[in-house]
Design an enzyme around this catalytic site. Structure first.
Site, PDB file in Angstrom:
ATOM      1  N   ASP A 500       0.829  -1.206   0.000  1.00 35.07           N
ATOM      2  CA  ASP A 500       0.000   0.000   0.000  1.00 35.07           C
ATOM      3  C   ASP A 500       0.864   1.257   0.000  1.00 35.07           C
ATOM      4  OD1 ASP A 500      -2.342   1.459   0.044  1.00 35.07           O
ATOM      5  OD2 ASP A 500      -3.244   0.250   1.628  1.00 35.07           O
ATOM      6  N   ASP A 570     -10.841   2.393  -3.206  1.00 31.71           N
ATOM      7  CA  ASP A 570     -11.441   2.027  -1.920  1.00 31.71           C
ATOM      8  C   ASP A 570     -12.961   2.050  -2.008  1.00 31.71           C
ATOM      9  OD1 ASP A 570      -9.014   1.613  -0.743  1.00 31.71           O
ATOM     10  OD2 ASP A 570      -8.911   3.578   0.226  1.00 31.71           O
TER      11      ASP A 570
HETATM   12  C1  GLA Z   1      -5.902   1.779   2.273  1.00 33.79           C
HETATM   13  C2  GLA Z   1      -6.376   0.652   1.404  1.00 33.79           C
HETATM   14  C3  GLA Z   1      -7.411  -0.166   2.138  1.00 33.79           C
HETATM   15  C4  GLA Z   1      -6.822  -0.677   3.442  1.00 33.79           C
HETATM   16  C5  GLA Z   1      -6.301   0.477   4.260  1.00 33.79           C
HETATM   17  C6  GLA Z   1      -5.548   0.000   5.481  1.00 33.79           C
HETATM   18  O1  GLA Z   1      -6.901   2.728   2.452  1.00 33.79           O
HETATM   19  O2  GLA Z   1      -6.887   1.148   0.186  1.00 33.79           O
HETATM   20  O3  GLA Z   1      -7.846  -1.244   1.345  1.00 33.79           O
HETATM   21  O4  GLA Z   1      -5.782  -1.582   3.164  1.00 33.79           O
HETATM   22  O5  GLA Z   1      -5.426   1.292   3.507  1.00 33.79           O
HETATM   23  O6  GLA Z   1      -5.078   1.042   6.249  1.00 33.79           O
END
Ligand code: GLA
Length: 751
Positions: A500, A570
């Site tokens: 991420d 997201d």
């Molecule tokens: C980001 C990702 C989510 C999740 C969060 C965790 O927002 O897009 O899918 O993994 O981080 O903190």
């Protein structure tokens, strides 16, 4: 030409083209070298220079191009170039009717700033002596077959007044109609030169071009396609986010020539810049032609190139179709599965992520408690998300812990290994979330190394999601991140990871780079990032990786080549995902597009599952809290997905009904051998029940129609159980079981 096949190309003076105004078309044949002054064998060398520049080397059996003209060619897509000995290089605009048309100065390929060209340049250099002009003259072109289907073209140019060389590179994938394009720049000046702008591409097209681009934001990625005709002037799409390509503007776009394109009609050129940092896409329309100049964003990014070092621009990917957007995408997908991503031809496990189920609130027992229900439902891979690390500053929310990559003692007393081993004992693979480039100020790492972050001196730290980006140009940070990744992925039984990156750069300052090199931060960061991703992919070849950046910030082919999939957004509301995944699918094969069932939007479970099944299927649900009805729908969807993933992942995608502002979205996949297909219909608004017309079937083959995982309580579709030819199915269509908003129907056409 010397024995090694290299062409002599130095010390020849050519007439200056500076005086050619754009109103003065000229015939390149009118030019001849004025004087040759090679140090030895003057007469012979002069002759060889002329010949060398006129003879274009073609190896491995490719056709011999005519002197002065050559092309980069795929099955249906051709870039026509023209040059003469020691002269400039030109491109006949794509779409031009007459390949013998006289060329103008404006048609120069990879135009340079400061020496007569007045439009948007591809290259702008400040030389070691302060001269801000560059002129590039053609030396030679070398074309080699890398494989029977892939041809590499390298066009060599040099500046007659400076020891600077530019190589324009094109990798043509004949069957896929894909051309990868990039530029290499090097010099032997006495001191570093400054690259002010160095585009990856500068393709010329005839006017009357329509541009489709995608503007968005967090949770709104690719939801908003904008199409318009380019008009005289320069239209610039860009991003200045540093460590990711996109949040607002996307580095993927469509150009259609001679009017807008449809799925089945029109001439389309898709463009995709393979770069995970700040980018610029400029479309320069001067009324006579349109030039697409795409590459690293020149904004605040002056790059100092040392003598004898080579600067390689990011790759621009072009995909051509003369038969509309659908064919373009199928070619793009084929290329991507082979060359644009990892393991594009391998199947994918059904994944369950705990993020929506637990957020940060979990411990060993809560996670292990998810395994049995997951296995019972048919899940094959469990992904543990954020919240497993940090001790002095536990990662119990997003305010602390990033950078301290040790498992949290109270949540996971024995670390990650038992969690992974227990998953395997339950018949599940195990994956882990990490965000190696980031740090919270509330962390041991930041307290020990406050100077490791990207920040501006004399300014307050600008936090995003309470975190900062580590400065990857610093060797200690590179070593730290690499060690952290090895520690995490080296845990036995971890075979999947989500990488991420939840913020971008807003204060581009590095305490590592010297004051006069601060502008290199943007570019050096991305190069260091790719080095890290490359090492990771090589050291952990069996670990599947998802590329995520606060949603879809890194949906680009620069990073994807180190990953098996990306997280598009997201926003997992299936109502948003139908148009979003439609738009992503112009550029990315569904095998690369992670698509998870969640409760976002509170949509019916059958609708959410059906949408997720149309790409790389996963779930992000607390299975223990599902109603028995929803559990049955999920189990049915997983079983159905396992049946059709051999069609959807390697298969050809046909986009049938555009969901943007429509009552329904529909698409179908056809297996490579055309023996099987699957049709998806997603009802977004109440509407009449009308047939969906699949495409791409074998007209002569007979297909058995069967609705997969039908929604409870709905009548069987009229064609259920019937064997019909591809011709009948494509002509008459199939009536899906959905007609009311938030209903979906997934229909297999099988043997
Ligand atoms: C980001 C990702 C989510 C999740 C969060 C965790 O927002 O897009 O899918 O993994 O981080 O903190």
């Amino acid at each position: 030409m010397d024995a090694g096949g290299k062409l002599c190309r130095r010390n020849v003076k050519y007439p200056s083209l500076n005086n050619f105004a754009r109103q003065q078309p000229f015939n390149l044949g009118d030019f001849a070298p004025m004087k040759s002054v090679c140090s030895s064998h003057i007469g012979l060398v002069a002759l060889s220079v002329v010949l060398a520049a006129l003879i274009f080397i073609t190896q491995n059996g490719a056709a011999e191009p005519s002197p002065g003209k050559f092309s980069v060619q795929t099955r249906d897509f051709t870039l026509n170039f023209e040059a003469e000995a020691g002269g400039r290089l030109y491109q006949h605009p794509i779409g031009a009717d007459d390949p013998n048309a006289k060329l103008r100065r404006d048609d120069e390929f990879y135009p340079q700033a400061g020496d007569g060209y007045v439009w948007e340049p591809a290259l702008q250099v400040t030389h070691a002596d302060g001269n801000t002009s560059t002129a590039l003259l053609f030396d030679d072109v070398l074309q080699t077959n890398e494989t029977p289907d892939v041809e590499l073209t390298r066009i060599q140019l040099h500046d007659p007044a400076y020891p600077m060389e530019v190589t324009l590179c094109f990798r043509a994938h004949r069957q896929d109609d894909v051309i990868e394009e990039w530029t290499e720049i090097r010099h032997q000046e006495s001191k570093p030169i400054t690259l002010e702008r160095m585009a990856s591409t500068s393709l010329l097209l005839t006017p009357n071009v329509y541009l489709t681009h995608f503007f968005g934001d967090w949770a709104k990625e690719m939801l908003n396609p904008i199409t318009g005709q380019l008009t005289p002037g320069t239209e610039v799409l860009d991003s200045k986010l540093g460590v990711r390509a996109a949040q607002f503007q996307n580095p993927n776009f469509l150009l259609s020539l001679n009017g807008t394109a449809t799925e089945t009609n029109g001439t389309v050129l898709a463009g995709s810049l393979a770069w995970s940092g700040s980018f610029q896409l400029a479309f320069d329309d001067n009324n006579e032609s349109v030039r697409a100049i795409c590459g690293i964003n020149p904004f605040a990014s002056a790059y100092h190139l040392k003598p004898n070092e080579t600067f390689t621009t990011p790759t621009m990917i072009w995909v051509w179709s003369s038969h509309g957007l659908g064919e373009m995408s199928r070619k793009f997908h084929d290329w991507a599965r082979d060359f644009g991503m990892r393991d594009g031809r391998k199947t994918r496990s059904v994944l369950l992520n705990n993020w929506e189920a637990t957020g940060f609130d979990f411990d060993f027992n809560r996670i292990v408690g998810l395994y049995d229900p997951a296995k019972a439902l048919g899940v094959e891979l469990f992904l543990l998300d954020d919240g497993w690390f940090g001790n002095k500053y536990p990662r119990v929310n997003d305010h602390a812990g990033l950078g301290d990559w040790q498992p949290n003692h109270s949540r996971l007393p024995d670390g990650l290994a038992p969690l992974a081993a227990t998953a395997v004992q339950h018949g599940l693979r195990f994956g882990i979330w990490m965000e190696p480039e980031m740090v919270n100020p509330n962390s041991e790492l930041f307290q020990e190394h406050p100077d490791w972050v990207i920040a501006q001196p004399k300014r307050d730290l600008d936090l995003q999601r309470n975190q900062l980006v580590l400065d990857l140009t610093r060797p200690e940070v590179q070593a730290f991140e690499w060690q952290s990744i090895q520690n995490i992925l080296g845990v036995p039984d971890i075979t999947y990871a989500k990488w991420d990156c939840n913020r971008y750069v807003t204060q581009p300052g590095s305490s590592y780079l010297a004051p006069d090199r601060q502008s290199e931060l943007w570019i050096d960061y991305v190069h260091a990032l790719y080095a890290l991703m490359d090492k990771t992919a090589k050291a952990f070849p069996d670990t599947e990786m998802m590329l995520c950046s606060g949603g879809g910030g890194r949906a680009d082919y620069g990073a994807l080549k180190y990953f098996q999939e990306f997280w598009p957004s997201d926003n997992t509301d299936p109502v948003a995902r139908v148009p979003m995944q439609w738009d992503y699918s112009y550029f990315f094969p569904p095998i690369a597009i992670a698509s998870h069932v969640t409760h976002m939007g509170n949509r019916p479970m059958h609708f959410a599952c059906s949408v997720a099944m149309s790409a790389r299927f996963g779930m992000d649900l607390d299975l223990n809290k599902l109603s028995p009805e929803d559990k049955a729908v999920c189990a049915g969807a997983i079983a159905a997905y396992k049946n059709i993933r051999e069609i959807t992942l390697p298969g050809d995608l046909y986009r049938l009904e555009d969901p943007h502002d429509n009552f329904r979205g529909a698409l179908n996949f056809v297996s490579p051998d055309k023996t099987r297909a699957v049709v998806f219909a997603f009802q977004l608004k109440d509407g009449e029940s009308v047939p969906v017309h699949p495409q791409g079937l074998d007209p002569a083959k007979v297909y058995l129609v069967h609705e997969l995982n039908p929604a409870p309580g709905r009548a069987a579709i009229p064609q259920e159980g019937k064997s019909l030819t591809g011709e009948t199915l494509m002509r008459d269509g199939i009536l899906p079981s959905c007609s009311k908003a938030l209903e979906a129907s997934v229909i297999e056409l099988g043997l």
